[in-house]
Design an enzyme around this catalytic site. Structure first.
Site, PDB file in Angstrom:
ATOM      1  N   HIS A 182      26.644  40.024  34.383  1.00  0.00           N
ATOM      2  CA  HIS A 182      27.324  41.178  33.488  1.00  0.00           C
ATOM      3  C   HIS A 182      27.255  41.831  32.301  1.00  0.00           C
ATOM      4  CE1 HIS A 182      31.078  41.143  36.206  1.00  0.00           C
ATOM      5  NE2 HIS A 182      31.303  40.516  36.115  1.00  0.00           N
ATOM      6  N   HIS A 211      26.924  34.140  35.758  1.00  0.00           N
ATOM      7  CA  HIS A 211      28.017  34.785  36.817  1.00  0.00           C
ATOM      8  C   HIS A 211      28.706  36.051  35.099  1.00  0.00           C
ATOM      9  CE1 HIS A 211      31.543  36.832  38.901  1.00  0.00           C
ATOM     10  NE2 HIS A 211      31.569  37.569  37.568  1.00  0.00           N
ATOM     11  N   GLU A 212      28.450  35.811  34.110  1.00  0.00           N
ATOM     12  CA  GLU A 212      29.359  36.735  32.672  1.00  0.00           C
ATOM     13  C   GLU A 212      28.080  36.629  32.412  1.00  0.00           C
ATOM     14  OE1 GLU A 212      31.675  37.132  32.895  1.00  0.00           O
ATOM     15  OE2 GLU A 212      32.984  35.357  34.458  1.00  0.00           O
ATOM     16  N   CYS A 247      35.398  37.520  40.585  1.00  0.00           N
ATOM     17  CA  CYS A 247      35.427  38.086  39.411  1.00  0.00           C
ATOM     18  C   CYS A 247      36.421  39.370  39.310  1.00  0.00           C
ATOM     19  CB  CYS A 247      34.125  39.214  39.492  1.00  0.00           C
ATOM     20  SG  CYS A 247      33.757  40.378  38.498  1.00  0.00           S
ATOM     21  N   LEU A 248      36.757  39.164  37.731  1.00  0.00           N
ATOM     22  CA  LEU A 248      38.152  40.282  37.118  1.00  0.00           C
ATOM     23  C   LEU A 248      37.782  41.525  37.845  1.00  0.00           C
ATOM     24  CD1 LEU A 248      38.914  38.332  34.515  1.00  0.00           C
ATOM     25  CD2 LEU A 248      39.691  37.919  36.254  1.00  0.00           C
ATOM     26  N   GLN A 270      33.304  43.607  30.779  1.00  0.00           N
ATOM     27  CA  GLN A 270      34.040  44.362  31.477  1.00  0.00           C
ATOM     28  C   GLN A 270      34.490  45.275  30.977  1.00  0.00           C
ATOM     29  OE1 GLN A 270      33.671  40.258  33.246  1.00  0.00           O
ATOM     30  NE2 GLN A 270      35.453  41.294  34.936  1.00  0.00           N
ATOM     31  N   GLY A 296      36.559  33.800  32.859  1.00  0.00           N
ATOM     32  CA  GLY A 296      35.547  34.260  32.091  1.00  0.00           C
ATOM     33  C   GLY A 296      36.043  35.671  31.785  1.00  0.00           C
TER      34      GLY A 296
HETATM   35 NI    NI Z   1      32.574  39.098  36.587  1.00  0.00          NI
END
Ligand code: NI
Length: 167
Positions: free
Chosen positions: A137, A133-134, A91-92, A51, A46
């Protein structure tokens, strides 16, 4: 298409709040294509526009094993949430950190695709957690901010150490 640079926690730009998309144009389609390419290249499951330092309400998700089921969510809104999930998330923007955060097991989401078509999606398990989660963000919230201050301090120290190693 182009690979996009992913912001790393604790970058302050991760705390910006994304604005709703009002125009569904070629720029939006390009953003979605670039985000998808970046998601598959990393690889991740995701990615939120926040991000990649674009502060619009756009998310791309693919939790499929074959990496062939991209879901694009523009201006997503949770209209129903039930149950409690027990899936650890990563998370990236916060590499190597995996933690359990309280999330709904099932969500019903209303959103638009990149062409401006409205749809409703029912998600459970990993997909449900990933979408929540996204969506955080887009509100400027990173998942580790649900943890205790002590845990967050430890994570920041660990990440700083990693950065020194790779510098
Ligand atoms: Ni994330």
């Amino acid at each position: 298409m182009a690979l996009l640079n992913i912001l790393r926690y604790p970058d302050a730009r991760l705390h910006k709040v994304a604005a709703p998309v009002t125009v569904f144009d070629e720029n939006l389609k390009k953003l979605v294509a670039d985000m998808a390419e970046t998601l598959y290249a990393v690889p991740g499951i995701g990615l939120a526009a926040t991000q990649v330092d674009v502060h619009k309400q756009v998310i791309v998700v693919d939790v499929s094993e074959r990496r062939d089921t991209l879901i694009v969510l523009v201006n997503p809104e949770i209209v129903e949430a039930t149950g409690v999930s027990d899936i650890e998330e990563g998370c990236l923007s916060v590499p190597t950190i995996y933690e359990l955060v309280e999330r709904a097991e099932r969500v019903k989401v209303r959103a638009y695709d990149q062409n401006g078509n409205a749809f409703t999606l029912e998600a459970q398990g990993l997909l449900s957690v990933c979408i929540q989660h996204e969506m955080d963000h887009l509100k400027g919230k990173v998942f580790i901010e649900y943890l205790s201050q002590l845990k967050q301090q430890r994570i920041r120290a660990k990440l700083a150490k990693q950065l020194r190693k790779t510098a």
